[in-house]
Design a protein around this motif. Structure first.
Motif, PDB file in Angstrom:
ATOM      1  N   TYR A   1      29.725-111.630 -30.105  1.00 29.80           N
ATOM      2  CA  TYR A   1      29.902-112.586 -31.276  1.00 29.80           C
ATOM      3  C   TYR A   1      30.886-111.924 -31.876  1.00 29.80           C
ATOM      4  O   TYR A   1      31.323-110.781 -31.952  1.00 29.80           O
TER       5      TYR A   1
ATOM      6  N   LYS B   1      22.293-115.688 -40.340  1.00 30.64           N
ATOM      7  CA  LYS B   1      22.077-115.210 -39.682  1.00 30.64           C
ATOM      8  C   LYS B   1      21.220-115.720 -38.788  1.00 30.64           C
ATOM      9  O   LYS B   1      21.059-115.857 -38.237  1.00 30.64           O
TER      10      LYS B   1
ATOM     11  N   VAL C   1      21.898-111.110 -36.338  1.00 25.13           N
ATOM     12  CA  VAL C   1      22.373-111.048 -35.268  1.00 25.13           C
ATOM     13  C   VAL C   1      21.772-110.815 -34.090  1.00 25.13           C
ATOM     14  O   VAL C   1      20.074-111.524 -34.120  1.00 25.13           O
TER      15      VAL C   1
ATOM     16  N   ALA D   1      20.810-116.997 -34.782  1.00 22.17           N
ATOM     17  CA  ALA D   1      20.120-116.070 -34.167  1.00 22.17           C
ATOM     18  C   ALA D   1      18.645-117.626 -34.012  1.00 22.17           C
ATOM     19  O   ALA D   1      18.618-117.455 -33.155  1.00 22.17           O
TER      20      ALA D   1
END
Length: 503
Positions: A253, A356, A180, A360
Motif C-alpha cells: 500500500y 480499512k 490492512v 482488506a
C-alpha cells in the motif's frame, strides 16, 4: 490469553539465544509462523566455528522429526526445514558444536509480507469501529505478526531489528499493528482455516524508490529525472535482511508519495515487483516462488475536491498503465480499488481513510483468485471492452458483454473533444468535457457526447479525479460482488485487451 502472551515474551527473550555463539537471524522468534508445505521454511543465522555442522529438526505432534543439516561458511549458515502440512504448535531445535537454540510455539501456515507507506503502517486502533474490531481480533490466535523497526541504510544489511516481536493477537500490540495487514489475514483465515503469519515492514511518507533495489533504477533510467538520492535505503535495511524468508506472498500500500510522477511510477512498481520476486527466490534457496502473489491497494480518494489532481494518473500508473491486474507487465498481481472509499473526516487527515475493512475485503478476493487459484471468486469490477460511436453518443461495453452493471449515478465519465485530430486525444490541445450517462443495459452504458459539438470524440475517461465520488457512490459497480469499476482512460477509443473474464 492476551496477557499471557506478554509474560511469555519475557521468558522467551531470555531463553531464546542468550550468549550462544550459534545464532538464528533476528527475524526468528517464539510464536512465529513459518511457511507451510509444499514450500519448505528456510532457517538461517550465524556461528563461530567455520565448517561446523548445523543440525535442525521440527518436533511436535504431526511432525516427522526429520533432521536436516547445513555447514557454516564464512560465519553464516542456511538450511531448509522439512515441509510441514500440520499447523502445530511445534518446536524447532537448532544445534551445533557452538551451542543450542530453540523456537517454541511455532505454527506452520502462509507467510505474507506487508509493506509500503503510511496507509500500510496505519494502526488497527484507528479504523472505523475500532473497539469492536480489536475485540474480535483476539479470537484469532493462529494469526501471528511481527513488525520491523524503522531503519534506513545506504548499503544492504543482513540483520534488522523488530519493534514488535512475533506474537499472536494481544492487547499490548494489536492496536498498533497494520490494520490492512491484520484484517487481510483475518478475512483470509476465515476462508483457509490454517495459520497466517504477517511480516510488517513499512514506513510512512516514503516513495517507491526507497523500497527498490538498484536494478529498478537501472531498468527505469529513461524515466528518471533526478539522481537516486535515498534510492534503496529502506530496501537495504528493511527488505534485504528478509530475503532468505520463505514467503507465500506480499501486500503493498504505497503511491501517495510518488503522485505527480506517474510516468516514472509505472516502470518503477512493475520492476520493483519483478526484483523482489527474483531476490526472494534466489536468497530463499528457491523456496519463495519467483512469481509469488503480489497484491496492492490502488490509491483511495483523498481531499473533498472536484479537482483532477495527480492521483488519477498515479492510479493508472499503479497498474503499469493497463488499468487492471494481473496484466502482462505485472503477472500474478491483484489490486484493491479504493477510489470510492474516501474519508473526509478522518482524524489523521483525508490521506489516511479509516475504511480499512473494505480495502482488506477487496484484497482477499484478489488473493483467493490469483494467489490461491479459486477462479470462481470475482475480484475485479467491470472493465471496458468495446466502444461504439453514434450521433452524439458513445456506447461502452463492459467485460465483453458478460458484465452485470449497477449504476449508482450518471456522472463520472468525460470524453475528449478534438478539432484537429480524429484518432488521438492530445491533452495539451484537446478538451475533456463531462459526458452524462444517459441509459444503460446489463453490460452496456450510453454516454451523451453533445458537449463536443462539431469536434471529434477521440478519448474517454472514467472517475478521473482525486476524489471521484463519496463513499461507495461512484457510477458503476458489479451488481453481484458490489465491486467498483476501476478508473479508466483511453486516448484513442481503442480499449486495452482487458482482464480475463471469469464465468
Amino acid at each position: 490469553m492476551a496477557s499471557a502472551w506478554v509474560l511469555i515474551f519475557v521468558f522467551a527473550a531470555f531463553f531464546h539465544q542468550g550468549d550462544c555463539a550459534l545464532k538464528l537471524a533476528t527475524y526468528f522468534g517464539d510464536h512465529m509462523v513459518l511457511q507451510r508445505a509444499p514450500q519448505q521454511a528456510v532457517l538461517w543465522g550465524t556461528a563461530d566455528t567455520e565448517g561446523d555442522t548445523i543440525t535442525a529438526k521440527v518436533t511436535g505432534q504431526g511432525s516427522q522429526g526429520t533432521t536436516v543439516t547445513a555447514k557454516v561458511s564464512h560465519g553464516k549458515w542456511k538450511l531448509e526445514l522439512p515441509a510441514q502440512t500440520g499447523k502445530g504448535p511445534f518446536t524447532v531445535d537448532v544445534s551445533s558444536s557452538d551451542g543450542h537454540v530453540m523456537l517454541h510455539d511455532v505454527l506452520f501456515g502462509d507467510v505474507w509480507l506487508c509493506s509500503g507507506q503510511s496507509n500500510m503502517y496505519f494502526g488497527f486502533s484507528s479504523v472505523i469501529n475500532a473497539t469492536a474490531e480489536l475485540h474480535h481480533a483476539l479470537q484469532f490466535p493462529d494469526i501471528r505478526f511481527t513488525r520491523a523497526k524503522l531503519v534506513q541504510s545506504a548499503t544492504p544489511q543482513d540483520t534488522m531489528a523488530f519493534d514488535i516481536p512475533w506474537t499472536g493477537p494481544n492487547s499490548r500490540y494489536i492496536g498498533s499493528s497494520s490494520a490492512v495487514c491484520w484484517l487481510f489475514a483475518e478475512y483470509l483465515h476465515e476462508k483457509l482455516k490454517y495459520p497466517i503469519g504477517l511480516v510488517e515492514s513499512s514506513w510512512g511518507g516514503t516513495p517507491v524508490e526507497a523500497w527498490s533495489p538498484p536494478q529498478v533504477f537501472t531498468a527505469c533510467a529513461q524515466h528518471n529525472k533526478r539522481a537516486p538520492n535515498g534510492h534503496g535505503v529502506l530496501y537495504n535495511a528493511m527488505i534485504h535482511p528478509l530475503l532468505s524468508t520463505t514467503l507465500y506472498g506480499a501486500l503493498w500500500y504505497q503511491g501517495e508519495s510518488n503522485s505527480g510522477r506517474a510516468e516514472q511510477y509505472g516502470c518503477q512498481i512493475s520492476n520493483m515487483v519483478k526484483q523482489w520476486r527474483t531476490q526472494f527466490h534466489q536468497q530463499s534457496l528457491h523456496q519463495t516462488s519467483n512469481s509469488f502473489p503480489f497484491g496492492y491497494v490502488q490509491l483511495a480518494g483523498n481531499a473533498n475536491t472536484s479537482l483532477v489532481g495527480a492521483f488519477p494518473g498515479e492510479r493508472w500508473a499503479q497498474t503499469a498503465n493497463y488499468g487492471y491486474n494481473p496484466n502482462p507487465a505485472m503477472p500474478k498481481t491483484f489490486m484493491a480499488v479504493a477510489m470510492d472509499l474516501p474519508d473526509y473526516n478522518s482524524p489523521r487527515g483525508t490521506i489516511h481513510p479509516r475504511y480499512k475493512q473494505d480495502v482488506a475485503q477487496r484484497l482477499v478476493l484478489g488473493a483467493l483468485n490469483v494467489a490461491y487459484g479459486q477462479k470462481d471468486v470475482v475480484f475485479q469490477g467491470p472493465f471496458p471492452s468495446a466502444f461504439m460511436e453514434g450521433q452524439h453518443t458513445l456506447e461502452i461495453q463492459y467485460d465483453h458483454g458478460h458484465a452485470k452493471l449497477t449504476v449508482r449515478n450518471n456522472k463520472g465519465f468525460e470524453v475528449c473533444c478534438s478539432v484537429s485530430n480524429m484518432t488521438h486525444c492530445d491533452d495539451r490541445h484537446d478538451a475533456w468535457v463531462a459526458a452524462l450517462l444517459t441509459k444503460h443495459q446489463t453490460s452496456l452504458v450510453t454516454l451523451g457526447t453533445s458537449r463536443c459539438g462539431t469536434r471529434h470524440v477521440v478519448g474517454v475517461r472514467y472517475e478521473w479525479r482525486t476524489s471521484p465520488c463519496d463513499f461507495k457512490q461512484c457510477s458503476l459497480y458489479d451488481s453481484a460482488s458490489g465491486l467498483p469499476a476501476p478508473p479508466y482512460i483511453s486516448h484513442d477509443l481503442k480499449p486495452n485487451q482487458g482482464p480475463e473474464i471469469i464465468g
